[in-house]
Design a protein around this motif. Structure first.
Motif, PDB file in Angstrom:
ATOM      1  N   TRP A 139     -27.226 -32.868  -0.521  1.00  0.00           N
ATOM      2  CA  TRP A 139     -27.240 -31.610  -1.651  1.00  0.00           C
ATOM      3  C   TRP A 139     -25.867 -31.391  -2.189  1.00  0.00           C
ATOM      4  N   LEU A 140     -24.904 -31.413  -1.498  1.00  0.00           N
ATOM      5  CA  LEU A 140     -23.395 -31.136  -1.736  1.00  0.00           C
ATOM      6  C   LEU A 140     -23.116 -32.034  -2.812  1.00  0.00           C
ATOM      7  N   CYS A 141     -23.314 -33.114  -2.822  1.00  0.00           N
ATOM      8  CA  CYS A 141     -23.048 -34.203  -3.773  1.00  0.00           C
ATOM      9  C   CYS A 141     -23.771 -33.876  -5.257  1.00  0.00           C
ATOM     10  N   TYR A 142     -25.022 -33.354  -5.005  1.00  0.00           N
ATOM     11  CA  TYR A 142     -25.944 -32.868  -6.068  1.00  0.00           C
ATOM     12  C   TYR A 142     -25.167 -31.728  -6.636  1.00  0.00           C
ATOM     13  N   GLU A 143     -24.735 -30.812  -5.870  1.00  0.00           N
ATOM     14  CA  GLU A 143     -24.424 -29.541  -6.417  1.00  0.00           C
ATOM     15  C   GLU A 143     -22.703 -29.657  -7.236  1.00  0.00           C
ATOM     16  N   LEU A 144     -22.123 -30.728  -6.785  1.00  0.00           N
ATOM     17  CA  LEU A 144     -20.870 -30.902  -7.227  1.00  0.00           C
ATOM     18  C   LEU A 144     -20.716 -32.250  -8.356  1.00  0.00           C
ATOM     19  N   LYS A 145     -22.118 -32.524  -8.991  1.00  0.00           N
ATOM     20  CA  LYS A 145     -22.230 -33.578  -9.739  1.00  0.00           C
ATOM     21  C   LYS A 145     -21.273 -33.495 -10.986  1.00  0.00           C
ATOM     22  N   ASN A 146     -21.096 -32.275 -11.441  1.00  0.00           N
ATOM     23  CA  ASN A 146     -20.383 -32.159 -12.794  1.00  0.00           C
ATOM     24  C   ASN A 146     -18.942 -31.456 -12.306  1.00  0.00           C
ATOM     25  N   ARG A 147     -18.296 -31.697 -11.322  1.00  0.00           N
ATOM     26  CA  ARG A 147     -17.076 -31.271 -11.031  1.00  0.00           C
ATOM     27  C   ARG A 147     -16.014 -32.401 -10.408  1.00  0.00           C
ATOM     28  N   LYS A 148     -15.041 -32.383 -10.822  1.00  0.00           N
ATOM     29  CA  LYS A 148     -14.017 -33.196 -10.323  1.00  0.00           C
ATOM     30  C   LYS A 148     -13.691 -32.727  -8.843  1.00  0.00           C
ATOM     31  N   ALA A 149     -13.799 -33.727  -7.912  1.00  0.00           N
ATOM     32  CA  ALA A 149     -13.556 -33.362  -6.566  1.00  0.00           C
ATOM     33  C   ALA A 149     -12.934 -34.371  -5.849  1.00  0.00           C
ATOM     34  N   SER A 201     -28.686 -38.942  -6.112  1.00  0.00           N
ATOM     35  CA  SER A 201     -29.925 -39.372  -6.432  1.00  0.00           C
ATOM     36  C   SER A 201     -31.047 -39.201  -5.170  1.00  0.00           C
ATOM     37  N   LYS A 202     -30.434 -39.313  -4.008  1.00  0.00           N
ATOM     38  CA  LYS A 202     -31.290 -39.007  -2.624  1.00  0.00           C
ATOM     39  C   LYS A 202     -31.889 -37.643  -2.736  1.00  0.00           C
ATOM     40  N   TRP A 203     -31.116 -36.678  -3.166  1.00  0.00           N
ATOM     41  CA  TRP A 203     -31.492 -35.323  -3.172  1.00  0.00           C
ATOM     42  C   TRP A 203     -32.438 -34.981  -4.413  1.00  0.00           C
ATOM     43  N   ILE A 204     -32.206 -35.638  -5.442  1.00  0.00           N
ATOM     44  CA  ILE A 204     -33.323 -35.553  -6.450  1.00  0.00           C
ATOM     45  C   ILE A 204     -34.621 -36.160  -6.032  1.00  0.00           C
ATOM     46  N   GLU A 205     -34.646 -37.089  -5.323  1.00  0.00           N
ATOM     47  CA  GLU A 205     -35.910 -37.573  -4.700  1.00  0.00           C
ATOM     48  C   GLU A 205     -36.427 -36.579  -3.797  1.00  0.00           C
ATOM     49  N   MET A 206     -35.852 -35.680  -3.180  1.00  0.00           N
ATOM     50  CA  MET A 206     -36.403 -34.957  -2.500  1.00  0.00           C
ATOM     51  C   MET A 206     -36.947 -33.560  -3.061  1.00  0.00           C
ATOM     52  N   LEU A 207     -35.992 -33.454  -4.153  1.00  0.00           N
ATOM     53  CA  LEU A 207     -36.618 -32.468  -5.104  1.00  0.00           C
ATOM     54  C   LEU A 207     -37.847 -32.758  -5.668  1.00  0.00           C
ATOM     55  N   ASP A 208     -38.042 -34.029  -6.115  1.00  0.00           N
ATOM     56  CA  ASP A 208     -39.299 -34.374  -6.607  1.00  0.00           C
ATOM     57  C   ASP A 208     -40.491 -34.402  -5.465  1.00  0.00           C
ATOM     58  N   ALA A 209     -40.297 -34.936  -4.522  1.00  0.00           N
ATOM     59  CA  ALA A 209     -41.175 -34.723  -3.313  1.00  0.00           C
ATOM     60  C   ALA A 209     -41.719 -33.492  -3.306  1.00  0.00           C
ATOM     61  N   GLY A 210     -40.953 -32.386  -3.194  1.00  0.00           N
ATOM     62  CA  GLY A 210     -41.607 -31.013  -3.053  1.00  0.00           C
ATOM     63  C   GLY A 210     -42.119 -30.758  -1.724  1.00  0.00           C
ATOM     64  N   THR A 211     -41.612 -31.477  -0.620  1.00  0.00           N
ATOM     65  CA  THR A 211     -42.222 -31.061   0.639  1.00  0.00           C
ATOM     66  C   THR A 211     -41.565 -29.718   1.040  1.00  0.00           C
ATOM     67  N   MET A 212     -41.855 -29.410   2.336  1.00  0.00           N
ATOM     68  CA  MET A 212     -41.203 -28.205   2.961  1.00  0.00           C
ATOM     69  C   MET A 212     -40.333 -28.548   4.001  1.00  0.00           C
ATOM     70  N   LEU A 213     -40.367 -29.756   4.051  1.00  0.00           N
ATOM     71  CA  LEU A 213     -39.477 -30.338   5.350  1.00  0.00           C
ATOM     72  C   LEU A 213     -38.956 -31.954   5.070  1.00  0.00           C
ATOM     73  N   ARG A 214     -37.677 -32.182   5.502  1.00  0.00           N
ATOM     74  CA  ARG A 214     -37.288 -33.463   5.481  1.00  0.00           C
ATOM     75  C   ARG A 214     -36.925 -33.907   6.789  1.00  0.00           C
ATOM     76  N   ALA A 215     -36.835 -35.210   7.054  1.00  0.00           N
ATOM     77  CA  ALA A 215     -36.625 -35.947   8.408  1.00  0.00           C
ATOM     78  C   ALA A 215     -35.887 -37.186   7.790  1.00  0.00           C
ATOM     79  N   VAL A 216     -35.281 -37.724   8.804  1.00  0.00           N
ATOM     80  CA  VAL A 216     -34.587 -39.023   8.842  1.00  0.00           C
ATOM     81  C   VAL A 216     -35.385 -40.056   9.804  1.00  0.00           C
ATOM     82  N   VAL A 217     -36.133 -40.841   8.934  1.00  0.00           N
ATOM     83  CA  VAL A 217     -36.731 -41.916   9.557  1.00  0.00           C
ATOM     84  C   VAL A 217     -36.307 -43.178   9.524  1.00  0.00           C
ATOM     85  N   ASN A 218     -35.828 -44.060  10.542  1.00  0.00           N
ATOM     86  CA  ASN A 218     -35.417 -45.326  10.454  1.00  0.00           C
ATOM     87  C   ASN A 218     -34.332 -45.345   9.347  1.00  0.00           C
TER      88      ASN A 218
END
Length: 294
Positions: A139-149, A201-218
């Motif tokens: 999420w942080l990388c998504y929010e900072l995508k247009n900023r030099k950091a 890009s991972k966060w964009i995938e989660m936005l597109d998935a539209g689920t109410m929960l996210r988990a790390v699986v394998n």
């Protein structure tokens, strides 16, 4: 260096590591909490502290692994979600109001971070593969995508081998004592633009998935249904009523998947509402429940 963490106890431990509060000579296992405005103490020569001051710690504890992430992170929706989830057990006026006040202060942290980045301050993100933490990084990388950091990351390893040959396993930085944070500095690395785009890009995938929960699986971040962890509750149901706190404690002790106890309390209430388990109020503890298999 601005230190970024995604959970309150982690951030408090980091503040101690940067010299905010005095710690005992003996090792302090687990997270360290700092409440209120403790007095400043000098550094201890016995410790290898992390350089800087406690003012350089920013806590972004927005629980981005939960809820509808298409809603702005600083919206009333997420604020209410966090209150409903984390404080499901605390429904007494004064205590709840204080928690609400403290939670609302969280949303000033991101604005402060942006100001520090504009000033050219480098940031160091401490993350693990715990869902709340890994989601926080993406999420942080998504929010900072247009900023030099200038972004450096420190990833928590699955385990470390101590000098005495003992293997210590970790689920999140919540389990790291303040005086041990510096031992992970040799694992830090600067994020390239390509890596930042990968997490974005991972966060964009989660936005597109539209689920109410996210988990790390394998090792992969996935959008999953809200009842994804319910099996951990259901498999511990017995015909004999149990205190819900005991059930949650057993889950945490055996599953070790870095999901907060408040999530299980929240799901227990939902399962009871859906009549998938039985729940009766605990006469000894108003507001708490005894639960059993249906």
């Amino acid at each position: 260096m601005i230190e970024i963490l995604f959970e309150e106890s982690e951030a408090c431990s980091m503040k101690c590591a940067k010299g905010l509060a005095k710690q005992p000579q003996t090792r302090a296992d687990g997270p360290t909490a700092v409440i209120g405005n403790p007095p400043q103490f000098g550094r201890k020569e016995a410790w290898a502290m992390i350089e800087g001051s406690s003012d350089e710690v920013v806590c972004l504890s927005y629980l981005m692994d939960l809820g509808d992430i298409r809603q702005p992170f600083d919206s009333g929706y997420r604020q209410q979600l966090i209150l409903d989830l984390k404080y499901v057990r605390w429904k007494t006026g004064g205590q709840e109001q204080e928690m609400i006040r403290l939670d609302l202060l969280k949303y000033q942290q991101f604005s402060r971070l942006l100001e520090l980045i504009e000033e050219g301050k480098p940031i160091r993100v401490w993350y693990s593969m715990a869902p709340y933490s890994y989601c926080g990084l993406c999420w942080l990388c998504y929010e900072l995508k247009n900023r030099k950091a200038d972004i450096t990351v420190v990833k928590l390893p699955e385990y470390v081998v101590r000098e005495d040959s003992v293997i210590v396993r970790y689920q999140s930085f919540c389990e790291v004592a303040s005086e041990e944070f510096y031992t992970f500095l040799n694992r830090q690395k600067k994020l390239t633009m390509q890596e930042r785009r990968m997490y974005e890009s991972k966060w964009i995938e989660m936005l597109d998935a539209g689920t109410m929960l996210r988990a790390v699986v394998n090792g992969r971040l996935l959008g999953v249904p809200e009842d994804f962890y319910d099996f951990l509750i259901l498999q511990r149901m017995t015909a004999e009523p149990q205190k819900e706190a005991r059930v949650v404690g057993n889950i945490l002790g055996h599953s070790q998947i870095a999901v907060g106890d408040w999530w299980y309390f929240y799901r227990i209430r939902r399962l009871a509402e859906e009549e998938k388990i039985r729940a009766v109020e605990d006469g000894e503890n108003p507001g708490r429940f005894l639960i059993s298999a249906k």
